[in-house]
Design a protein around this motif. Sequence first.
Motif, mmCIF file in Angstrom:
data_model
loop_
_atom_site.group_PDB
_atom_site.id
_atom_site.type_symbol
_atom_site.label_atom_id
_atom_site.label_comp_id
_atom_site.label_asym_id
_atom_site.label_seq_id
_atom_site.Cartn_x
_atom_site.Cartn_y
_atom_site.Cartn_z
ATOM 1 N N ALA A 175 2.205 11.349 4.163
ATOM 2 C CA ALA A 175 1.241 10.535 3.416
ATOM 3 C C ALA A 175 1.149 11.005 1.962
ATOM 4 O O ALA A 175 1.077 10.181 1.044
ATOM 5 C CB ALA A 175 -0.125 10.578 4.086
ATOM 6 N N GLU A 176 1.182 12.318 1.744
ATOM 7 C CA GLU A 176 1.164 12.861 0.380
ATOM 8 C C GLU A 176 2.392 12.425 -0.393
ATOM 9 O O GLU A 176 2.307 12.010 -1.554
ATOM 10 C CB GLU A 176 1.155 14.397 0.414
ATOM 11 C CG GLU A 176 -0.161 15.038 0.695
ATOM 12 C CD GLU A 176 -0.044 16.554 0.575
ATOM 13 O OE1 GLU A 176 0.525 17.049 -0.417
ATOM 14 O OE2 GLU A 176 -0.527 17.236 1.493
ATOM 15 N N VAL A 177 3.544 12.519 0.244
ATOM 16 C CA VAL A 177 4.795 12.135 -0.396
ATOM 17 C C VAL A 177 4.787 10.643 -0.709
ATOM 18 O O VAL A 177 5.226 10.220 -1.780
ATOM 19 C CB VAL A 177 6.001 12.526 0.487
ATOM 20 C CG1 VAL A 177 7.288 11.915 -0.038
ATOM 21 C CG2 VAL A 177 6.115 14.043 0.571
ATOM 22 N N LYS A 178 4.259 9.842 0.193
ATOM 23 C CA LYS A 178 4.198 8.404 -0.031
ATOM 24 C C LYS A 178 3.336 8.082 -1.250
ATOM 25 O O LYS A 178 3.708 7.271 -2.092
ATOM 26 C CB LYS A 178 3.650 7.705 1.213
ATOM 27 C CG LYS A 178 3.646 6.203 1.126
ATOM 28 C CD LYS A 178 3.193 5.591 2.438
ATOM 29 C CE LYS A 178 3.073 4.097 2.368
ATOM 30 N NZ LYS A 178 2.617 3.523 3.638
ATOM 31 N N ARG A 179 2.179 8.740 -1.372
ATOM 32 C CA ARG A 179 1.317 8.535 -2.545
ATOM 33 C C ARG A 179 2.051 8.906 -3.830
ATOM 34 O O ARG A 179 1.989 8.199 -4.834
ATOM 35 C CB ARG A 179 0.026 9.354 -2.427
ATOM 36 C CG ARG A 179 -1.084 8.640 -1.701
ATOM 37 C CD ARG A 179 -2.421 9.350 -1.862
ATOM 38 N NE ARG A 179 -2.419 10.718 -1.365
ATOM 39 C CZ ARG A 179 -2.549 11.074 -0.101
ATOM 40 N NH1 ARG A 179 -2.690 10.135 0.818
ATOM 41 N NH2 ARG A 179 -2.551 12.325 0.261
ATOM 42 N N ALA A 180 2.742 10.035 -3.801
ATOM 43 C CA ALA A 180 3.477 10.477 -4.981
ATOM 44 C C ALA A 180 4.605 9.494 -5.315
ATOM 45 O O ALA A 180 4.867 9.205 -6.482
ATOM 46 C CB ALA A 180 4.036 11.882 -4.760
ATOM 47 N N ALA A 181 5.269 8.971 -4.291
ATOM 48 C CA ALA A 181 6.362 8.015 -4.507
ATOM 49 C C ALA A 181 5.851 6.725 -5.129
ATOM 50 O O ALA A 181 6.505 6.151 -6.009
ATOM 51 C CB ALA A 181 7.062 7.726 -3.186
ATOM 52 N N LEU A 182 4.695 6.268 -4.703
ATOM 53 C CA LEU A 182 4.141 5.040 -5.271
ATOM 54 C C LEU A 182 3.828 5.219 -6.756
ATOM 55 O O LEU A 182 3.949 4.279 -7.539
ATOM 56 C CB LEU A 182 2.921 4.591 -4.472
ATOM 57 C CG LEU A 182 3.236 4.123 -3.044
ATOM 58 C CD1 LEU A 182 1.951 3.836 -2.271
ATOM 59 C CD2 LEU A 182 4.154 2.912 -3.041
ATOM 60 N N ALA A 183 3.468 6.435 -7.160
ATOM 61 C CA ALA A 183 3.224 6.711 -8.576
ATOM 62 C C ALA A 183 4.529 6.645 -9.373
ATOM 63 O O ALA A 183 4.526 6.278 -10.554
ATOM 64 C CB ALA A 183 2.565 8.075 -8.745
#
Length: 66
Positions: free
Chosen positions: A20-28
Motif C-alpha cells: 500500500a505504501e509503494v502504491k501511494r508512492a507510485a501514484l505520486a
Amino acid sequence: MLIFRDGQTVGTIGGGCAEAEVKRAALAVFSKGLPVTYTVDLTNAIAADEGMVCGGIMKVFLARVN
C-alpha cells in the motif's frame, strides 16, 4: 507489479501495508513524472505489529511508463 493511474494493479510485491505504501508512492510518480527508488523498512516493531514477518529493507524502483 504494474500500477495504473486509476489505482488498479497487476501483480504484487508482497501485499499488506508495504504494498500500500509503494502504491501511494507510485501514484505520486504519475504527477511528478520523475522516477524514484522507494524504501520500505520492515525491520521495526511497527512492521512486526502489522504482520510483516519477512523483515529487512525493501527498495522498489518506481518509474512511469507511457
